[in-house]
Design a protein around this motif. Sequence first.
Motif, PDB file in Angstrom:
ATOM      1  N   CYS A   1      52.990  17.877  37.806  1.00  0.00           N
ATOM      2  CA  CYS A   1      52.951  17.720  39.270  1.00  0.00           C
ATOM      3  C   CYS A   1      54.003  18.575  39.968  1.00  0.00           C
ATOM      4  O   CYS A   1      54.028  18.640  41.194  1.00  0.00           O
TER       5      CYS A   1
ATOM      6  N   CYS B   1      58.629  18.427  36.800  1.00  0.00           N
ATOM      7  CA  CYS B   1      57.538  18.000  35.921  1.00  0.00           C
ATOM      8  C   CYS B   1      56.559  19.170  35.750  1.00  0.00           C
ATOM      9  O   CYS B   1      56.175  19.799  36.738  1.00  0.00           O
TER      10      CYS B   1
ATOM     11  N   CYS C   1      52.797  11.243  35.994  1.00  0.00           N
ATOM     12  CA  CYS C   1      52.128  12.033  34.948  1.00  0.00           C
ATOM     13  C   CYS C   1      52.424  11.494  33.544  1.00  0.00           C
ATOM     14  O   CYS C   1      51.895  12.012  32.571  1.00  0.00           O
TER      15      CYS C   1
ATOM     16  N   CYS D   1      58.596  11.350  34.491  1.00  0.00           N
ATOM     17  CA  CYS D   1      57.704  11.404  35.654  1.00  0.00           C
ATOM     18  C   CYS D   1      56.691  10.276  35.503  1.00  0.00           C
ATOM     19  O   CYS D   1      55.816  10.335  34.633  1.00  0.00           O
TER      20      CYS D   1
END
Length: 429
Positions: A381, A378, A419, A416
């Motif tokens: 993150c 990601c 996020c 993800c």
Amino acid sequence: MTPALDILDRFERLGWKGNDPMSQMLELRREQPTILGELVTLFLDRALPTNTFIDAALDLMDDDTYSQLVGHAWQRVRQGERSRALIEILEGAALQLPSLFHDDWELVLQLSVESHVKFHQPFLQAWRELDEETVLDWCRHFEDFASLAERDRDRAIAILLSRHEPSARKALSLLSTDPDDDVQDLLLVAGYALDDGVLRSLHNEAPHHIRFDSRQWRLMQAQQPEWIREIRDNQASWQPAATNGSAVVMGGVAAHPCGLCHQPLHRLLRIAEPRNLGIACETDLELATCLSCETWEEDILFFRHDRDGRPIPHPSQQRKEAQTSRFPAEPLLEAEAHLFAAPRRWERQDWGASNNRQNLSRVGGAPSWVQTPSYPDCPDCEKPMPFIAQFDSGLPQSDESEWLWGSGGCSYAFWCPDCRISAHFWQCT
Ligand SMILES: [Zn+2]
Ligand SMILES: [Zn+2]
């Protein structure tokens, strides 16, 4: 002579020269579907190399006939018989009916060694059915060894792939002590990320096939030769037995433009209540990409999703000036498709073994990699992103042409949940 024997005699004599065993097999199926079991059993009695008409017969076989056939092949292998055709049929069973091996996991271990199976082979898929009792028994075995003996290393790999916790974690720590093993590769084959010492699954176990609407289906079938059309019309991954599925919007363009070429994004799928499909997302989720730019202009395209689930190109992939894409593409045909829980036998699929006969377009489950397993990190993150969907080549576009990922590969979608970022890339041969 029975019709099945006749097909094999002709094939043994002529091969494919002036002979069409695929059409003969399909004709046999039309008359009596269960006779495909006899055809493949007779095939195993002859020292013939495996062949596409046999692979197709296996894909078309009903579940009971298939279960009897692979049971028969397993018994022959247990009695010491070996042939390429027998092993290939059991490799297929590792994907489609891994419970077959419950009575002798040691033999599966032996076969893995004999056929030099290590990574990325369908035979590895059998370990997901490894029972807890055997896992614990094998784990007890480990305690007696300061360093892992060769066979124990194979056992540890099997336990990792079984995804039984906490044994999988223990197997991983044992494997990590062996400098010869590429533990990272193994983790990805098993579909895991290691976060602060905890194994995190990178896919769910609830695959849903996309059933295409009548216009999509007509165009998709029109692109195929007649024998593939007949297989697809009768193959369970395309033709779910259930009549109700959840509706999903496919194709057309999305609200936001591509950050690279500035053309409208291409919608893949809009899912209402993705949580019902095992995707950690509390809003609707719209998956879109840029067919012109995905993997051609950037290896991976990333999108942030707004409160309605709509994708917006990630800031790192927003260019001030529009890039000219080398391969500008039409959007996919707008359609209302449906998602159906994958039949048990087709929950795991191998891209190579499918060979255009099976439906690989799915939401959830484990990915069917064309190349080696690869989960993107990601961009926010930096953790590996779980897989949520794959789209095979051959999808119809709005101008009725056929969309291919590269030379005819498969595109993968990731999500993800923390996020709210999706990622897309494709692989081909
Ligand atoms: Zn673009
Ligand atoms: Zn993230």
